[in-house]
Enzyme design. Sequence first.
Site, PDB file in Angstrom:
ATOM      1  CG  ASP A 317     -29.284  74.650  36.143  1.00 12.86           C
ATOM      2  OD1 ASP A 317     -29.158  73.416  36.265  1.00 12.86           O
ATOM      3  OD2 ASP A 317     -28.570  75.473  36.750  1.00 12.86           O
ATOM      4  CG  ASP A 509     -26.929  80.064  37.694  1.00 10.63           C
ATOM      5  OD1 ASP A 509     -27.197  78.850  37.552  1.00 10.63           O
ATOM      6  OD2 ASP A 509     -26.541  80.544  38.760  1.00 10.63           O
ATOM      7  CG  ASP A 513     -26.733  76.389  33.112  1.00 14.61           C
ATOM      8  OD1 ASP A 513     -26.943  75.180  32.956  1.00 14.61           O
ATOM      9  OD2 ASP A 513     -26.926  76.970  34.195  1.00 14.61           O
TER      10      ASP A 513
END
Length: 625
Positions: A317, A509, A513
């Site tokens: 991410d 995080d 996610d």
Amino acid sequence: MNKIASLTRRYPIVALTLLVGIIAGAIELFGQGVLAERNVARWLISAFALAIAASQAVGMLRNLLAGRMGIDVLAIMAIIATVSVGEYWASLVIVLMLSGGEALEEYAAGRARRELGALMDRAPRDAHRMLGEDGQVEDVPVSEVAIGDRLLVRPSEVVPVDGVLLSASGSFDESSLTGESLPVERSRGAAVLSGSLNSEVAVVIEATAAASDSQYQRIVALVEEAAESRAPLVRLADRFAVPFTFGSLLIAGIAWWVSGDPVRFAEVLVVATPCPLLIAAPVAFMGGMSRASRHGIIVKGGGTLEQLSRARTFAFDKTGTLTYGDPTVVAVQPAADFEQDELFTLVASAEQYSSHVLATAIVEAAQERGLTPREAAEAREEATNGVVATIDQREVVVGKLAFVASFAPEARAASIASGELAVYVAVDGRFAGTILLSDRVRGNARSTIDRLLSLGVERVLMLTGDADATARHVGRDLGIGNIQAELLPEDKVRIVQAITERPVVMVGDGVNDAPVLAVADVGIAMGARGATAASESADVIITVDDVSKTATAMAIAQRTMQVALQSIWLGIALSVGLMLFAAFGFLPAILGAALQEVVDLATIINASRALGNARSDRRLVSSRS
């Protein structure tokens, strides 16, 4: 006592094995007369061990019928062999290792799906439904909200269902859905997602979906589905079970056939116990997990280390993972007739009266430069637009371009790089300049990716909900070529599931996610700032705010697997050597049982090297640079 009772109920075979051992030991130490003469301790242990072997045999037969052969076959054979030759204490040790190993495996693998609890704790349970046009509001369970209902969302409340904005404008924190750290501005008619956090101004939305069909509830469903679909890992030692079992039987059978003595068969099987296979991997994995914890990395099970050591793909991410997740000031651009420090001080003085995340970043940046915000004689915040304040008898306007241009018509859009955001300023009706902010890339993100590639990772991807231009700007800085942006949680899940270069590791995080962390072969959560749901969905949690720990975790996993395999091969080699000695009649059963414990000890000592030491930890840290 309550803890002991709970463990006893959860692992009854382990508790019963220990109890039998204590009773039998007391009989042998203190028993006299009939107890000693009739070998009560021997019969007690032998009967118990054979009963356990029989129960394990049922599962063994099911596995054999299904075409699988595991390490339990060796354990059953070893129990029967040790009981047959009178080494009943050895049989009890094997039972303890067998049941204890299963208990540890169950404890490490069973996550009880706590992430669902974390998600549901945040999910709104009530909605404020508006009645008629007179402003009356009634609180109803979110499950009763129907499409078309008008809902009031108060300041700092979570949007209960998907809808469209009826108010003129609104600002929402969608970080729990997209990972984007900066609030997004919405105007009348724009879509608003459930799970997003409203700003400091109440807004009205019209529901466009029931609660069960809204974005946030779909995240919960994705986590549940991903957790249930994850296939259990085959234990590391199982892959050695078939050749070791047949090899042991072959040596024992040949020894019986050549000597003509069935005792020779039993003597070989005594030293063919699977203790090294049962012990090596768990000890190495526990050492690896302990070593990881010293580096702020929590690994939830040995199977995770095995998967992580073989990872071929890493997906990251962006916000809060490859970047810090906090907007920071990158430039102050004053217009003519304004000094940089003067402009920055005036902006910080006005922004200290705003609760916006950008305002906080500006005030903190000014203070870091040694600039002290001044007190305003008057200040007001215009929702979703900016702040108007009177500083030293000067009117200071800070906010969006259109808002500032209404006070200073000559204001023009600034030239900004991808990933940056401009805050505009007017002073006494004149355009005064801009403040540029950006979410900084972590300083060690590039070196982390390079290290992962050196460890054998073949592909590195970025999967983010951020804007495409911002994501590509960060990707170029980090050397990531495969970038997919503007993704919702289900998009990330779909992409990870379609990757063919496996195992796949996902690093992220935030609540958004949680689904993709659960569906990846290994999910790594930046737990220092990540939401509880993401941390609980993950297999690995990094408790410090340091993305380089992802590479450290992989290095520890690879070292752990190396030590575990070395220990298994060491145990096999020593066991085969002892079996050959026993096959030629040089190793009586009693001596063989004793030497088998030496093999176990050698295996444990070697496997314990996975724990590492201060010197090896220093080498591990230095290899990051």
